[in-house]
Enzyme design. Structure first.
Site, PDB file in Angstrom:
ATOM      1  CG  ASP A  15     -21.426  19.627 -33.249  1.00  0.00           C
ATOM      2  OD1 ASP A  15     -20.389  19.139 -32.750  1.00  0.00           O
ATOM      3  OD2 ASP A  15     -22.442  18.951 -33.474  1.00  0.00           O
ATOM      4  CB  SER A  37     -23.134  11.580 -31.505  1.00  0.00           C
ATOM      5  OG  SER A  37     -22.100  11.999 -30.626  1.00  0.00           O
ATOM      6  CG  HIS A  49     -20.433  15.669 -32.725  1.00  0.00           C
ATOM      7  ND1 HIS A  49     -21.464  16.425 -32.212  1.00  0.00           N
ATOM      8  CD2 HIS A  49     -20.540  14.440 -32.159  1.00  0.00           C
ATOM      9  CE1 HIS A  49     -22.175  15.686 -31.372  1.00  0.00           C
ATOM     10  NE2 HIS A  49     -21.633  14.483 -31.323  1.00  0.00           N
TER      11      HIS A  49
END
Length: 367
Positions: A332, A43, A335
């Site tokens: 978040d 991600s 990340h």
């Protein structure tokens, strides 16, 4: 006489206009540093592949993600804006590299792959997901499988020699391993495998896939080590004192050490391979120890989320988010913000040798 005068002016104007335009064209062409980038990972560099996985919960295609992206809309990036894959492409003079699943089914057009392809997938691991009925992500090995299909098409369209030249000058970016570390602590694996055995198997599995990429054209690799993942808001939130999870960080450091040794051996095994390893662990440690030096004010809590450290919930549409995103290390629960990605990319490109070795990416592209 007047006509000749104006004709002369017109000639001069044309000369300067086309000379300037030609110079501009040359500068634009020269701005492209590499032919293409082929990106693999999780991600941290996913640009929307998971949007196309029907049953995956590992998605970021909803607000408030993308609030600082040029379109001001969520794209599938786990970030408030651009991530490292986007920013590195910009530095290389390339357009945004598209997610593979967004172009895989399009008409057979060679231009779709010429600038590169992003195969990264949120929640991806080096090891294959055990749940194959409803996969949450595309594992590293499966990403390499997709690349092999791309390489085959490039050979068909360009010819074997031109395709090999194209690929040998391109960058192969690999950013993966964090989710494997998390899985070790969140599953029963740690009951039957020691930390050293586990990281050894991680590095061996990664090596196998890098060799596959080499066999199909890859020569210049950018390998990013696992960062200080025990210091994410999510990891801190699981600790009673809200400090970093030392066990997770120790495991990440152990893996990075094995990874560096593996890459050194690979260099001697494979003719013509070159790589740049980025020590994201140490750079993130610097962020946390000296935040002001990098422009950060908040390095513990997430910008977007709910609850303690904004880490009780992901960055969902009903979550709150901060207005000073560039002051935050984390967007978040897990990340980085675009601001952090930018600093990471600057280190990847320019070093110093302390963090990017044996050479930085600026030198790698010149090899």
């Amino acid at each position: 006489m007047a006509c000749n005068f104006f004709l002369h002016l017109l000639c001069l104007f044309s000369f300067f206009f086309f000379s300037t335009f030609r110079g501009l064209t040359l500068r634009v062409a020269e701005a492209r540093v590499v032919p293409a980038m082929y990106i693999f990972g999780d991600s941290l560099v996913d640009v929307g592949n998971n949007n196309y996985l029907l049953f995956s919960f590992a998605k970021a295609n909803f607000p408030h993600n993308g609030i600082d992206f040029p379109t001001k809309t969520p794209t599938g990036r786990f970030c408030n804006g651009k991530n490292a894959a986007d920013l590195l492409a910009e530095k290389m003079g390339l357009p945004t590299i598209p997610p593979y699943l967004s172009i895989a089914s399009k008409s057979n057009n060679i231009t779709r792959f010429l600038n590169g392809v992003n195969f990264a997938s949120g929640a991806a691991k080096i090891f294959k997901d055990t749940n194959q009925q409803y996969p949450q992500s595309i594992s590293f090995g499966e990403q390499v499988d997709y690349y092999l299909a791309v390489q085959k098409e490039l050979v068909q369209k360009l010819g074997a020699s031109r395709a090999q030249t194209h690929l040998s000058k391109s960058l192969f970016i690999i950013v993966i391993g964090s989710n494997d570390i998390y899985t070790y602590f969140d599953s029963s694996i740690n009951n039957r495998t020691s930390p050293q055995q586990y990281v050894n198997s991680m590095a061996a599995a990664l090596k196998q896939q890098v060799k596959r990429l080499y066999d199909y054209g890859g020569r210049k690799f950018v390998i990013v080590g696992v960062a200080l993942v025990g210091c994410t808001p999510s990891s801190r939130n699981e600790q009673t004192n809200k400090e970093c999870n030392a066990d997770v960080n120790q495991m990440a450091a152990k893996y990075n050490g094995v990874l560096v040794s593996m890459l050194k051996n690979l260099k001697s095994e494979l003719k013509g391979i070159n790589y740049s390893y980025f020590d994201g662990y140490s750079v993130m440690h610097n962020f946390i120890q000296k935040p002001a030096a990098y422009g950060f004010v908040e390095v513990k809590a997430a910008c977007c989320g709910l609850g303690k450290l904004n880490a009780d919930a992901p960055c969902l549409p009903f979550a709150t988010y901060c207005s000073n995103r560039s002051d935050h290390l984390f967007w978040d629960r897990t990340h980085p913000t675009e601001a952090a990605h930018r600093i990471f990319v600057d280190h990847i490109l320019y070093g110093p040798l302390q963090y990017t070795f044996p050479i930085n990416v600026q030198k790698l592209v010149a090899v």
